[in-house]
Design an enzyme around this catalytic site. Structure first.
Site, PDB file in Angstrom:
ATOM      1  N   LYS A   1      11.589  -1.632   9.909  1.00  0.00           N
ATOM      2  CA  LYS A   1      10.581  -1.129  10.845  1.00  0.00           C
ATOM      3  C   LYS A   1      10.438  -2.068  12.045  1.00  0.00           C
ATOM      4  CE  LYS A   1       6.478   1.294  11.762  1.00  0.00           C
ATOM      5  NZ  LYS A   1       5.378   2.108  11.322  1.00  0.00           N
TER       6      LYS A   1
ATOM      7  N   ASN B   1      10.209   9.143  11.854  1.00  0.00           N
ATOM      8  CA  ASN B   1       9.461  10.348  11.502  1.00  0.00           C
ATOM      9  C   ASN B   1      10.265  11.302  10.631  1.00  0.00           C
ATOM     10  OD1 ASN B   1       6.939   9.960  12.924  1.00  0.00           O
ATOM     11  ND2 ASN B   1       8.199  10.001  14.760  1.00  0.00           N
TER      12      ASN B   1
ATOM     13  N   ARG C   1     -11.682  -1.293  26.353  1.00  0.00           N
ATOM     14  CA  ARG C   1     -10.289  -1.127  26.823  1.00  0.00           C
ATOM     15  C   ARG C   1      -9.283  -1.991  26.069  1.00  0.00           C
ATOM     16  NH1 ARG C   1     -12.912  -0.800  32.064  1.00  0.00           N
ATOM     17  NH2 ARG C   1     -13.237   1.406  32.446  1.00  0.00           N
TER      18      ARG C   1
ATOM     19  N   ARG D   1      12.820   5.149  17.740  1.00  0.00           N
ATOM     20  CA  ARG D   1      11.641   5.104  16.849  1.00  0.00           C
ATOM     21  C   ARG D   1      11.313   6.471  16.262  1.00  0.00           C
ATOM     22  NH1 ARG D   1       5.881   1.834  17.348  1.00  0.00           N
ATOM     23  NH2 ARG D   1       5.121   2.594  15.342  1.00  0.00           N
TER      24      ARG D   1
ATOM     25  N   LYS E   1       1.081   1.939  15.863  1.00  0.00           N
ATOM     26  CA  LYS E   1       0.612   3.321  16.033  1.00  0.00           C
ATOM     27  C   LYS E   1      -0.767   3.398  15.402  1.00  0.00           C
ATOM     28  CE  LYS E   1       4.700   6.223  16.297  1.00  0.00           C
ATOM     29  NZ  LYS E   1       5.466   7.292  15.628  1.00  0.00           N
TER      30      LYS E   1
ATOM     31  N   GLU F   1       8.413   4.844  21.262  1.00  0.00           N
ATOM     32  CA  GLU F   1       9.109   6.032  20.788  1.00  0.00           C
ATOM     33  C   GLU F   1       9.749   6.844  21.917  1.00  0.00           C
ATOM     34  OE1 GLU F   1       7.298   7.721  17.233  1.00  0.00           O
ATOM     35  OE2 GLU F   1       7.951   9.689  17.910  1.00  0.00           O
TER      36      GLU F   1
ATOM     37  N   HIS G   1       3.408  16.383   8.070  1.00  0.00           N
ATOM     38  CA  HIS G   1       2.144  16.530   8.805  1.00  0.00           C
ATOM     39  C   HIS G   1       1.648  17.978   8.735  1.00  0.00           C
ATOM     40  CE1 HIS G   1       2.891  12.695  11.436  1.00  0.00           C
ATOM     41  NE2 HIS G   1       2.465  12.421  10.232  1.00  0.00           N
TER      42      HIS G   1
ATOM     43  N   HIS H   1       8.487  13.895   8.582  1.00  0.00           N
ATOM     44  CA  HIS H   1       7.070  13.892   8.962  1.00  0.00           C
ATOM     45  C   HIS H   1       6.612  15.183   9.644  1.00  0.00           C
ATOM     46  CE1 HIS H   1       7.283   9.736   7.781  1.00  0.00           C
ATOM     47  NE2 HIS H   1       6.051   9.492   8.145  1.00  0.00           N
TER      48      HIS H   1
ATOM     49  N   HIS I   1      -0.360  11.455   2.097  1.00  0.00           N
ATOM     50  CA  HIS I   1       0.620  11.409   3.180  1.00  0.00           C
ATOM     51  C   HIS I   1       2.041  11.238   2.621  1.00  0.00           C
ATOM     52  CE1 HIS I   1       2.305  10.557   7.120  1.00  0.00           C
ATOM     53  NE2 HIS I   1       2.824   9.432   6.647  1.00  0.00           N
TER      54      HIS I   1
ATOM     55  N   GLU J   1       7.963   6.383   2.012  1.00  0.00           N
ATOM     56  CA  GLU J   1       8.311   5.726   3.289  1.00  0.00           C
ATOM     57  C   GLU J   1       9.430   4.701   3.078  1.00  0.00           C
ATOM     58  OE1 GLU J   1       7.108   7.048   5.931  1.00  0.00           O
ATOM     59  OE2 GLU J   1       4.950   7.478   5.766  1.00  0.00           O
TER      60      GLU J   1
HETATM   61  P1  NAD Z   1      -5.288   5.461   2.245  1.00  0.00           P
HETATM   62  O1  NAD Z   1      -5.558   4.494   3.291  1.00  0.00           O
HETATM   63  O2  NAD Z   1      -6.139   6.680   2.167  1.00  0.00           O
HETATM   64  O3  NAD Z   1      -5.340   4.708   0.837  1.00  0.00           O
HETATM   65  C1  NAD Z   1      -5.102   5.449  -0.327  1.00  0.00           C
HETATM   66  C2  NAD Z   1      -6.234   5.274  -1.349  1.00  0.00           C
HETATM   67  O4  NAD Z   1      -6.044   4.021  -2.017  1.00  0.00           O
HETATM   68  C3  NAD Z   1      -7.631   5.220  -0.766  1.00  0.00           C
HETATM   69  O5  NAD Z   1      -8.523   5.860  -1.648  1.00  0.00           O
HETATM   70  C4  NAD Z   1      -7.928   3.742  -0.692  1.00  0.00           C
HETATM   71  O6  NAD Z   1      -9.300   3.440  -0.711  1.00  0.00           O
HETATM   72  C5  NAD Z   1      -7.248   3.262  -1.944  1.00  0.00           C
HETATM   73  N1  NAD Z   1      -6.807   1.879  -1.934  1.00  0.00           N
HETATM   74  C6  NAD Z   1      -6.271   1.205  -0.892  1.00  0.00           C
HETATM   75  N2  NAD Z   1      -5.853   0.010  -1.292  1.00  0.00           N
HETATM   76  C7  NAD Z   1      -6.167  -0.110  -2.593  1.00  0.00           C
HETATM   77  C8  NAD Z   1      -5.988  -1.120  -3.561  1.00  0.00           C
HETATM   78  N3  NAD Z   1      -5.351  -2.244  -3.286  1.00  0.00           N
HETATM   79  N4  NAD Z   1      -6.453  -0.910  -4.810  1.00  0.00           N
HETATM   80  C9  NAD Z   1      -7.054   0.263  -5.129  1.00  0.00           C
HETATM   81  N5  NAD Z   1      -7.219   1.275  -4.257  1.00  0.00           N
HETATM   82  C10 NAD Z   1      -6.784   1.082  -3.006  1.00  0.00           C
HETATM   83  O7  NAD Z   1      -3.785   6.000   2.290  1.00  0.00           O
HETATM   84  P2  NAD Z   1      -2.396   5.291   2.661  1.00  0.00           P
HETATM   85  O8  NAD Z   1      -1.384   6.004   1.868  1.00  0.00           O
HETATM   86  O9  NAD Z   1      -2.479   3.827   2.588  1.00  0.00           O
HETATM   87  O10 NAD Z   1      -2.215   5.648   4.198  1.00  0.00           O
HETATM   88  C11 NAD Z   1      -2.051   6.971   4.638  1.00  0.00           C
HETATM   89  C12 NAD Z   1      -2.395   7.043   6.101  1.00  0.00           C
HETATM   90  O11 NAD Z   1      -1.518   6.209   6.833  1.00  0.00           O
HETATM   91  C13 NAD Z   1      -2.279   8.418   6.687  1.00  0.00           C
HETATM   92  O12 NAD Z   1      -3.404   8.706   7.481  1.00  0.00           O
HETATM   93  C14 NAD Z   1      -1.038   8.329   7.557  1.00  0.00           C
HETATM   94  O13 NAD Z   1      -1.085   9.214   8.634  1.00  0.00           O
HETATM   95  C15 NAD Z   1      -1.084   6.898   7.988  1.00  0.00           C
HETATM   96  N6  NAD Z   1       0.206   6.345   8.409  1.00  0.00           N
HETATM   97  C16 NAD Z   1       0.250   5.689   9.590  1.00  0.00           C
HETATM   98  C17 NAD Z   1       1.426   5.112  10.009  1.00  0.00           C
HETATM   99  C18 NAD Z   1       1.458   4.333  11.285  1.00  0.00           C
HETATM  100  O14 NAD Z   1       2.540   3.960  11.724  1.00  0.00           O
HETATM  101  N7  NAD Z   1       0.315   4.022  11.873  1.00  0.00           N
HETATM  102  C19 NAD Z   1       2.580   5.212   9.217  1.00  0.00           C
HETATM  103  C20 NAD Z   1       2.500   5.890   8.012  1.00  0.00           C
HETATM  104  C21 NAD Z   1       1.297   6.463   7.611  1.00  0.00           C
HETATM  105  N1  GLY Z   2       5.456   5.801  10.960  1.00  0.00           N
HETATM  106  C1  GLY Z   2       6.213   6.129  12.123  1.00  0.00           C
HETATM  107  C2  GLY Z   2       6.187   5.080  13.168  1.00  0.00           C
HETATM  108  O1  GLY Z   2       5.567   4.059  13.017  1.00  0.00           O
HETATM  109  O2  GLY Z   2       6.806   5.243  14.173  1.00  0.00           O
END
Ligand code: NAD
Ligand code: GLY
Length: 361
Positions: free
Chosen positions: A224, A242, A118, A238, A140, A234, A249, A245, A262, A182
């Site tokens: 942010k 998006n 939990r 907030r 998130k 949100e 998405h 997005h 992404h 972003e």
């Molecule tokens: P990712 O985590 O897939 O990383 C991209 C690639 O880069 C991967 O292959 C990873 O292994 C590699 N990598 C990471 N760091 C590295 C480094 N320092 N050197 C070499 N390679 C490296 O993708 P991302 O773009 O970081 O994240 C995308 C995800 O984030 C999506 O799932 C998206 O939905 C999510 N997201 C979440 C939020 C949130 O608020 N929680 C906001 C925006 C995006």
């Molecule tokens: N990436 C959108 C949020 O964090 O609200």
């Protein structure tokens, strides 16, 4: 090192940003004292940064779980591997997780932390530009479902974020560009000066100039943190984070997770949101042109993929967490630096921009 704080009362936390942070022994000690620690990372990051992270966590004697790499692994099944590892080693409520990686590792590890017994604390060590400016901040967490991106998840704030900008040195160009989407978003929804600064500084940002990069990350985290501090769950403002997005998405789900990154999907989504805003008379045409130009210069797509018809896009977009009573809502722009969440658009106008902003087949 600079530090931005997310102010959420007793759940407030720092975002440490700077060079060499993964060599700073003791930085995480106050957050993890007396906790059993599991570091979650992936097979790409482990050979690059795990040793440094284990060294700064030495006092906690952490265990490690290495997951497969890729958006297609941000699933409930892979999250279950985290629960298995925790249970197998009898981790209790005194545990903490550390997410070492990009947004995928951050989201899935945060989700596991939100659910395990939990809720246990977790630390974010973001290693992509996208994760340092966005996903590691704000709490998130979640995983994808075949029918919709990030559809299973929880709000669960980290206790600390450590963004070591040195880790960006090993990031591939495509991933680096993805993070810029972003950053552009923050300028568009809230800070016209920052957008202008990006227009002026983009070439240096693309060269990964350290001062320019540090400012872009810090300013993004400030925006942010400000938005999340005002509206953690949100209920209002907030949603503006998006921008682009709902389109993005839909692209990710429609093409299959991992085909477009992404940030690529969000880049195109931001441009289409700009075109729709202009078509509705909310945004000056010249501003929509500026948005397309900046997104294109950042090496990101400005058009929707040819593989998805406008009808498919519409259906995919209707599966969206912002929908209310089955009615789609979109973040649209009033000007550069000002956005609003609205359902004040016709399906015809939306279909029109979906049609005219598709890549040629
Ligand atoms: P990712 O985590 O897939 O990383 C991209 C690639 O880069 C991967 O292959 C990873 O292994 C590699 N990598 C990471 N760091 C590295 C480094 N320092 N050197 C070499 N390679 C490296 O993708 P991302 O773009 O970081 O994240 C995308 C995800 O984030 C999506 O799932 C998206 O939905 C999510 N997201 C979440 C939020 C949130 O608020 N929680 C906001 C925006 C995006
Ligand atoms: N990436 C959108 C949020 O964090 O609200």
């Amino acid at each position: 090192m600079s530090c931005v704080r997310v102010e959420l009362g007793e759940r407030s936390y720092p975002i440490h940003i700077g060079s060499g942070l993964l060599r700073r022994a003791g930085l995480l000690t106050p957050y993890l004292a007396d906790r059993r620690v599991l570091v979650v990372t992936n097979e790409t990051l482990a050979p690059l940064y795990l040793e440094q992270v284990l060294a700064i966590l030495e006092e906690a004697s952490p265990q490690v779980l290495i997951l497969p790499d890729g958006e297609e692994y941000k699933t409930l099944q892979v999250a279950a591997q985290i629960f298995d590892a925790l249970l197998k080693s009898r981790f209790g409520r005194d545990s903490a997780l550390v997410a070492l990686g990009g947004g995928v590792i951050g989201d899935i590890t945060g989700f596991a932390a939100a659910c395990y017994q939990r809720g246990v604390p977790y630390v974010q060590i973001p290693t992509t530009l996208l994760a340092q400016v966005d996903s590691s901040v704000g709490g998130k967490t979640g995983v994808n479902h075949p029918r919709g991106k990030n559809m299973i998840g929880a709000f669960h704030q980290p206790i600390c974020v450590v963004a070591d900008t040195d880790t960006l040195g090993t990031l591939k160009d495509r991933e680096f560009h993805s993070g810029i989407a972003e950053i552009i978003k923050y300028g568009l929804i809230r800070d016209a000066d920052f957008f202008r600064w990006l227009e002026d500084s983009l070439d240096s940002l693309l060269e990964r100039n350290s001062a320019v990069l540090a400012y872009a990350i810090r300013r993004s985290c400030e925006v942010k943190a400000d938005v999340v501090g005002a509206d953690e769950r949100e209920a209002g403002i907030r949603a503006l984070l998006n921008l682009g997005h709902t389109f993005g998405h839909a692209i990710e789900t429609g093409l299959g997770y991992g085909r477009w990154l992404h940030g690529e999907a969000v880049g195109a989504g931001i441009c289409v949101a700009g075109h729709l805003s202009a078509r509705l008379g909310r945004l000056a045409d010249s501003d929509s042109v500026r948005i397309d130009a900046l997104v294109a210069r950042a090496g990101l797509p400005v058009k929707l993929p040819a593989e998805l018809t406008e009808q498919q896009m519409l259906e995919l977009m209707s599966v969206d967490k912002k929908a209310r009573r089955g009615c789609m809502q979109l973040v649209l722009l009033n000007s550069i630096g000002s956005a609003a969440l609205t359902d004040d658009f016709s399906v015809e106008a939306l279909m029109g921009v979906l049609h005219s902003n598709r890549l040629a087949e």
